[in-house]
Design a protein around this motif. Sequence first.
Motif, mmCIF file in Angstrom:
data_model
loop_
_atom_site.group_PDB
_atom_site.id
_atom_site.type_symbol
_atom_site.label_atom_id
_atom_site.label_comp_id
_atom_site.label_asym_id
_atom_site.label_seq_id
_atom_site.Cartn_x
_atom_site.Cartn_y
_atom_site.Cartn_z
ATOM 1 N N SER A 213 -5.271 6.523 -7.035
ATOM 2 C CA SER A 213 -5.067 5.110 -6.691
ATOM 3 C C SER A 213 -5.284 4.832 -5.205
ATOM 4 N N ARG B 204 -12.427 -1.382 -9.556
ATOM 5 C CA ARG B 204 -11.208 -2.159 -9.344
ATOM 6 C C ARG B 204 -11.215 -3.397 -10.240
ATOM 7 N N SER C 155 -5.736 -4.464 -16.825
ATOM 8 C CA SER C 155 -4.280 -4.600 -16.760
ATOM 9 C C SER C 155 -3.877 -6.045 -16.992
ATOM 10 N N ARG D 72 2.004 1.935 -3.391
ATOM 11 C CA ARG D 72 0.979 2.569 -4.201
ATOM 12 C C ARG D 72 0.882 4.046 -3.885
ATOM 13 N N SER E 104 -10.516 -2.455 -13.723
ATOM 14 C CA SER E 104 -9.125 -2.068 -13.846
ATOM 15 C C SER E 104 -8.208 -3.280 -13.832
ATOM 16 N N GLU E 105 -8.543 -4.232 -12.957
ATOM 17 C CA GLU E 105 -7.709 -5.433 -12.880
ATOM 18 C C GLU E 105 -7.822 -6.252 -14.154
ATOM 19 N N ASP F 132 -6.598 4.147 -16.285
ATOM 20 C CA ASP F 132 -5.991 3.103 -15.462
ATOM 21 C C ASP F 132 -6.029 3.591 -14.012
ATOM 22 N N SER G 247 0.820 -1.192 0.000
ATOM 23 C CA SER G 247 0.000 0.000 0.000
ATOM 24 C C SER G 247 0.861 1.252 0.000
ATOM 25 N N LYS H 10 -6.061 2.437 -11.141
ATOM 26 C CA LYS H 10 -5.206 1.911 -10.073
ATOM 27 C C LYS H 10 -3.811 2.506 -10.113
ATOM 28 N N ASN H 11 -3.456 3.096 -11.258
ATOM 29 C CA ASN H 11 -2.156 3.753 -11.322
ATOM 30 C C ASN H 11 -2.299 5.258 -11.502
ATOM 31 N N PHE I 52 -8.240 2.990 -3.768
ATOM 32 C CA PHE I 52 -8.315 1.533 -3.781
ATOM 33 C C PHE I 52 -7.646 0.890 -2.578
ATOM 34 N N ASP I 53 -6.951 1.682 -1.817
ATOM 35 C CA ASP I 53 -6.275 1.128 -0.642
ATOM 36 C C ASP I 53 -7.228 0.299 0.192
#
Lengths: 238, 632
Positions: B565, B441, B448, B9, B444-445, B558, B6, B560-561, B568-569
């Motif tokens: 981001s 999420r 990617s 990130r 996004s997953e 994207d 985390s 998560k990046n 999403f923690d």
Amino acid sequence: MASTTSGATRRAGGIDWEKRVDDVKVSKTDLNNLVMNYLIIEGYESAALKFAQEANITPQYHFYDIQDRVQIRSAIHSGDIDTAIQRINDLYPEMLDTNPSLHFSLLRLQLIELIRACTSSPDGDISEALNFATTRLAPRAPGNPAFLQDLERTMALLCFPPESLAPPLSELMDPALRRNVAAKVNEAILESAHWMKEAKIRGLVRLRGWAEQRLPGLPPMSLGLDIDGTESPDAMAT
Amino acid sequence: MMSGPSSLRRAAMVAPASSYASVASGLSRLPATSTPDLHNNAPASNRTSNSFAPKQPQSMPTSQPLPEYLKQTAYAERLLQHAKAQQAKSPSYNSLSAPISSLTLPGRLPPVHRGVAFDVVESAPVEDDLITALPSRWDEHDKWTGIEVLNDGLEVKFIGPQKVNDNEAVAVRADHPMSPQCGIYYFECKILSKGKDSLIGIGFCGGKVAMNRLPGWEPESWGYHGDDGNTFSSPGSGKSYGPQFAANDVIGCGVNFNNRSAFFTKNGVHLGTAFREVKGGKLYPAVGMKRLGEHVRVNFGQEEFVYDIVSHMKEAKATIYAEINQRLNPSSSLDESTLIQAFVASYLAHDGYVDTAKVFAEDVQKEARALASSGRRGSVRPLGIKEDQHAINRQKIRTAILQGKIDNALELTQDLYPNVFKENEMIHFRLKCRKLVEMIRLVSEASSHSSSYNHSHSHSHLKLQQYKHHSHHDDHMEDVFGRDIEIDDHSSGAGEWEKLEGMDKMDVDEEEDNSRLRGPLDDAVKYAQQLRVDFKADTRPEIQKALEESFSLVAYQDPKNSVLSHIFDEDGRVAVAEELNSAILVSLGKSSIAPLERLVQQVTALAQELSEDGGPAAFVNIHSDILRTCTF
């Protein structure tokens, strides 16, 4: 320091003290970490593993020494000091040599256990305890006044019937002593592994006792802790 | 602290803002290191991240030095919290353009914002009216004529008249008093030059002491004088103390508010206690002089001190901790170990860690049996732990949230505790927002994941373009965001995407890839729209802010990046899970606060109380000493 006290009562005496406590924000992550730290430091291995799972946290700690610590602790808790000392010498060969006061605490506890064994039955034989005291403890005592005093006090246990002991002698027979010695051993092992020697939660508990003592004007504070079915208001006065 | 991922990130957050930063403007609080966006409506394409120099908003207070030796103190934390609260209050506050704070704190402290919108518990700035600021400069409005304040208030110089009466001098006070909450306050003065028959005095005094006298010549004034090395603490009370001082010497002055004493240092050497029973209210650093040519520069902590005050502080702290750890009267009542077992057991049960609670209870009982073999109960009391169906229910709900299965948690709660959402619509709302975050999420997953074997730039770029066009031209989307989305195809966003792409180039069926993403993405968009409709009428700022933050995720190629981001923690899951757990407990008529949490609250409040006016707890910081150093 006079100003501190008057300031404290001025601010804390009113109704807003409770509000100030309520307003403190506590992070759950911090609490979970506090608990995890306790479980690992104090050697509750299976609880630590379960907690990692349930609270979804990943310990960085390698559990390799936790079982050793638990075994040693259990032996001390159940009064089997011989086994504990052997285990310690096997796993940490230098520990007792470099820490004479820890070694003495263990030997004295062993003496207490011998005395407990012989005084608990009417026709108990005290020769084993006497022998242990003269051969194992007595040679260590003269160099250190604290050792000597501890030894003398322990020997006094032989003079009184166990059921009519008063403090400070009764403290020697209290199971809390086993627990304290076990905790000291645990600390020594953790320290030798360059870990923090005790769980952080202990510092927190002591801080509360210390601060309360320093601020006598405060209203009593409940923790909502239910021990043996009753709230112990003086539970923290340790 | 928790493990690495985390924090990694979080580190990624400070990467150059993506081209969609304008969407995020006003929605997220970025660390000051990312390029501030001063104009929310500036077209994104007009900017590149480097050519735009950050500008401090005029309303911000001037940067205040936080001396190294105070960085680990609770005082420093409170100062930071206070600064944040002030900032949030100011009408010109723009969360993106304003730096988090003008203060700098060490890396040891937790990230200031975790899981932003959902994380009211952990990062809400609190008003702290008891905190006082530190001296930062000499005050040009609080001095005698004849002394000049130069160089941003850090230097003072004697400017005349040439002859001053024997019993007079010129002096200046600092802008703020020394804060007793520091425990020890310390500053240094360097003598830049001195005059003939020089007479310079360094020390501190109350706010009303006349400034035509040297520090130490008046009641409520204390000083160390360079001409004779004596200390003064009232009229005519010179006492032999240390060496004389002259040009190029660095003189330090420290006040220990805990024991009300003061000391001086010369060129890094501690000269011993100068005063005891330093009394009085607000005490200000002060310097006084008498001859032409005298010139002094102060260090209020903006640079490193010559004297090792950091170690001095550590020793003071160690002394206090030795006192705390002294086990006073160990046999007087319930022993510490049993007490702590009770704290831990009740915490596990309260917070629904059912299995851990069970295992822990077994361990504790085993221990109690071993101890009982001594044949005495003594002071060690066994701990009774009961099982409870509600704890199991609460655990199920929590687990669902922690695993990101928000739907599951919503259903369980609705079935088992139908009143909870009725009485806590804010929690219901947060869960729904979290559901949206989890949906995004997944998208996004999946995306990617696909990019790991779809390596063609052009194709994946195209795919994103399509989605962008979709969002840009779709009326519903504009409605969702409630604002115009600026889209910029050629700045850093695409670059980030390229980085993720890897090097190989290989064609895959774009259609298949698109359709795999489109389903969940559409679901997320639909859900977002529904949320928007449901809560449109609700004008509460926290609701609107959370909505905007969640929606803005949809705009990122994207997420998560992206700069968002942190949403999403998993800390965000924890926060909402805890809130729901507490609400259920309250609905069952139980305390929403576990004894362990209560303990932390009480100790925090006690320590704060005991640090006011320089109490001994000024050297104690619950966060850095205990909570944030719980390694495991």
